[in-house]
Design a protein around this motif. Structure first.
Motif: not given
Length: 283
Positions: A62-73, A267-283
Motif C-alpha cells: 500500500p505504500d507503493y500506491e503512487l507507483c500505480q496512481t501517480g500522475t507524473q511517473q 542486472t536488469y534495472s529498467a522500470r517499464a515506461e509510464q504513460e505521459v499524463w501531467q509531466h509537462r514535457i519541456n514546459e
C-alpha cells in the motif's frame, strides 16, 4: 584494461530486488539501502518488488500506491516530436576532480560523492558538493549509478544503459536527476577509463575510494545544451514524485569492451515506461 572486468563477480551476487542506491558514505558494505527519501512510517522493503514486475508495484504494498496512481511517473518515452527544452537550462559548477567511493549498488556500477562519514545524514553540508543551477534553484550532486537497459527510450530506441546523476536540495532531499544514455561506439570513453576495474570480487557493497573528473562525462553530452525535461518521479518504490528530470539528447559512447563490462556487471534495472499524463514535457 581499466574497467573491462568491473563488478563481474559482484553482479552474480546481486539480490533479486534492491532499490536504487541511497548514495550515502556510511561504513563499508552498507550502501545497499534505498536511494529514495522515504517518508516516516513508509513500509519500503528491499524484497517485495522487482523491476521485471514494475507494472503492479502499487498492488504489492500500500505504500507503493503512487507507483500505480501517480500522475507524473518516470520513466517516459521521449522523441524529437516533443521538441527540445528551451526552459530550465542548467549551468554547472563541477570544478576539478571529485573524491568519492566507487562500488556496485546491486544492479551495476555506482559512485557516491565523499563527505564526512561521521556526519549524520541531516548534518551533511550538501552545498559543498558539485552543483548545477536552473530556474534560480541550485541542486547538489549526491552520486551516480547506472541502469541497464536505459530507462528512457528516444524515438522508440532504448540504449544499452543509462547513467543517472542524482542531485539533492540543500537539505538532502532528492530534487533532480540528469540522465545520460550509454551505447557502444568505436573508441573508449575517457570518463569510464578513469574508473577502477577491481570492485566487487569478494562481496557486494565493497567500495573503492576514487577521484573522478566529471568534465569528460559532461563534455560528451555538451553540458546538456540539448535536452528534454519534465516533472517526474523516482523510478523505484515508493515512486515519489516532484523530481525534475533532464535527459540529454546526445548519447555517451563507450568502447565495446567498456560496454561489455558495464553490462556484465549489471542486472536488469529498467522500470517499464509510464504513460505521459501531467509531466509537462519541456514546459
Amino acid at each position: 584494461m581499466l574497467f573491462q572486468s568491473i563488478f563481474l563477480a559482484a553482479a552474480t551476487l546481486a539480490p533479486t530486488a534492491l532499490s536504487c542506491p541511497q548514495h550515502t558514505n556510511a561504513k563499508r558494505n552498507v550502501h545497499l539501502t534505498t536511494r529514495q527519501q522515504v517518508p516516516p512510517g513508509t513500509n519500503v522493503t528491499q524484497n517485495d518488488w522487482a523491476y521485471e514486475a514494475s507494472f503492479n508495484w502499487g498492488k504489492i504494498n500500500p505504500d507503493y500506491e503512487l507507483c500505480q496512481t501517480g500522475t507524473q511517473q518516470s520513466p517516459i518515452a521521449l522523441s524529437l516530436g516533443n521538441g527540445l527544452a528551451l526552459n530550465h537550462v542548467p549551468t554547472f559548477k563541477y570544478n576539478g576532480s571529485i573524491a568519492g567511493n566507487f562500488y556496485n549498488w546491486g544492479y551495476g556500477p555506482a559512485f557516491t560523492v565523499a563527505h564526512d562519514e561521521k556526519a549524520a545524514e541531516e548534518d551533511i553540508d550538501w552545498t559543498s558538493h558539485p552543483s548545477f543551477t536552473y530556474d534560480n534553484e541550485t541542486v547538489y550532486l549526491k552520486g551516480w549509478h547506472i541502469h541497464a537497459p536505459a530507462d528512457h527510450s528516444v524515438g522508440g530506441d532504448r540504449s544499452k544503459a543509462e547513467l543517472h546523476l542524482v542531485h539533492v536540495d540543500a537539505e538532502g532531499h532528492e530534487a533532480a536527476v540528469m540522465a545520460i544514455r550509454l551505447d557502444p561506439g568505436n573508441s573508449n570513453s575517457t570518463f569510464f577509463e578513469q574508473l577502477p576495474a577491481m570492485i566487487g570480487y569478494t562481496e557486494m557493497g565493497v567500495e573503492e575510494p576514487t577521484t573522478v573528473d566529471f568534465a569528460p562525462l559532461l563534455e560528451s553530452v555538451l553540458y546538456f545544451n540539448e535536452f528534454w525535461t519534465y516533472q517526474g518521479s523516482l523510478t523505484s518504490p515508493p515512486c515519489t514524485e516532484g523530481i525534475r528530470w533532464f535527459v540529454a539528447r546526445q548519447i555517451l559512447f563507450t568502447g565495446v569492451d567498456q560496454m561489455r563490462a558495464i553490462l556484465g556487471a549489471s542486472t536488469y534495472s529498467a522500470r517499464a515506461e509510464q504513460e505521459v499524463w501531467q509531466h509537462r514535457i519541456n514546459e
